[in-house]
Design a protein around this motif. Structure first.
Motif, PDB file in Angstrom:
ATOM      1  N   LEU A   7       0.873  -1.174   0.000  1.00  0.00           N
ATOM      2  CA  LEU A   7       0.000   0.000   0.000  1.00  0.00           C
ATOM      3  C   LEU A   7       0.918   1.234   0.000  1.00  0.00           C
ATOM      4  CD1 LEU A   7      -2.628  -1.125   2.660  1.00  0.00           C
ATOM      5  CD2 LEU A   7      -2.782  -1.306   0.164  1.00  0.00           C
TER       6      LEU A   7
ATOM      7  N   TRP B  75      -2.130   5.062   9.267  1.00  0.00           N
ATOM      8  CA  TRP B  75      -2.894   4.331   8.254  1.00  0.00           C
ATOM      9  C   TRP B  75      -4.206   3.851   8.875  1.00  0.00           C
ATOM     10  CZ3 TRP B  75      -2.310   3.290   3.104  1.00  0.00           C
ATOM     11  CH2 TRP B  75      -1.083   3.618   2.507  1.00  0.00           C
TER      12      TRP B  75
ATOM     13  N   PHE C 205      -8.003   1.774   8.148  1.00  0.00           N
ATOM     14  CA  PHE C 205      -8.800   0.881   7.313  1.00  0.00           C
ATOM     15  C   PHE C 205     -10.257   1.286   7.430  1.00  0.00           C
ATOM     16  CE2 PHE C 205     -11.168  -3.299   7.090  1.00  0.00           C
ATOM     17  CZ  PHE C 205     -11.147  -3.375   5.697  1.00  0.00           C
TER      18      PHE C 205
ATOM     19  N   ASP D  60     -10.167  -8.065   4.048  1.00  0.00           N
ATOM     20  CA  ASP D  60      -9.279  -6.903   4.016  1.00  0.00           C
ATOM     21  C   ASP D  60      -9.621  -5.940   2.891  1.00  0.00           C
ATOM     22  OD1 ASP D  60      -7.690  -7.711   6.204  1.00  0.00           O
ATOM     23  OD2 ASP D  60      -6.551  -9.075   4.910  1.00  0.00           O
TER      24      ASP D  60
ATOM     25  N   TYR E  49      -8.241   2.217   2.325  1.00  0.00           N
ATOM     26  CA  TYR E  49      -7.095   2.458   3.199  1.00  0.00           C
ATOM     27  C   TYR E  49      -6.662   3.911   3.048  1.00  0.00           C
ATOM     28  CZ  TYR E  49      -6.835  -2.553   3.952  1.00  0.00           C
ATOM     29  OH  TYR E  49      -7.132  -3.853   4.310  1.00  0.00           O
TER      30      TYR E  49
ATOM     31  N   THR F  33      -6.220   8.338  -0.191  1.00  0.00           N
ATOM     32  CA  THR F  33      -6.929   7.065  -0.026  1.00  0.00           C
ATOM     33  C   THR F  33      -6.628   6.111  -1.170  1.00  0.00           C
ATOM     34  OG1 THR F  33      -8.722   8.160   1.182  1.00  0.00           O
ATOM     35  CG2 THR F  33      -9.200   6.008   0.219  1.00  0.00           C
TER      36      THR F  33
END
Length: 206
Positions: free
Chosen positions: A33, A50, A52, A103, A107, A124
């Motif tokens: 990421l 970070w 989620f 997942d 993010y 993002t």
């Protein structure tokens, strides 16, 4: 003032996740990421986080200054920091290990720089998790392109042949016209045909 406004923009904190904000990962694989930040006046005690799906924190780090690498404040056990801030780019990218279908989502890379009066900015990236990577099959596209190209080629060839045939026909017709004109202009006196000088002479007297 306009000048001060431009000056403020030039020194603003910027965060980026690259040219595209979408990432696709294979289930049970590791996925990068990416995230970088820029600031023209430097940074001190900068904090990056970070998230989620906007609410769940998965990593937080702190960078004292440009000469030091980030230190971990908190991290999810499956998240690994892979960036560096002492090199050319201020890279604060992470790797999410053993990706699962759960997942998939949004993010957010968030940065706060106290040196810029606690300026904050974020970017993002969207993660999609798939069962298997599907290769794009371009066979049909190539066939369509080939067929269309062939048809265009045949059309061009047909038009060239048509123009050539019309040209030949025109030349042939022009040649016939020239023959007719030259024939009608010949002197018929030598052949004794109607209207010739031979008929116009008076018959001999008896």
């Amino acid at each position: 003032l306009p000048g001060l406004h431009v000056f403020a923009i030039a020194f603003a904190l910027e965060v980026s996740v690259g040219k595209t904000n979408t990432v696709m990962a294979l289930n049970n694989s590791n996925v990068l990421l990416p995230c970088t930040f820029t600031t023209c006046i430097g940074f001190q005690d900068l904090v990056f986080t970070w998230y989620f799906n906007s609410t769940e924190m998965i990593y937080r780090g702190k960078i004292k200054n440009k000469a030091s690498e980030p230190t971990i404040i908190w991290s999810n056990p499956r998240v690994e920091f892979v960036g560096s801030t002492t090199k050319k780019d201020n890279n604060i990218s992470i790797v999410l290990n053993s990706v699962e279908f759960s997942d998939a989502g949004k993010y957010t890379c968030h940065v706060k720089n106290p040196k810029e009066k606690n300026a904050q900015h974020n970017a993002t990236i969207f993660l999609t998790v798939v069962h298997k990577m599907v290769e794009t099959d371009n066979t049909l596209t190539l066939i369509i392109v080939g067929v269309v190209g062939g048809l265009i080629g045949l059309l061009i060839l047909f038009m060239l042949v048509k123009r050539l045939v019309l040209f030949i026909i025109k030349k042939t017709q022009d040649g016939k016209k020239e023959c007719l004109v030259s024939s009608s202009g010949n002197d018929n006196t030598e052949n004794g045909l109607a209207g010739s000088k031979a008929e116009q002479k008076a018959p001999p007297k008896a």
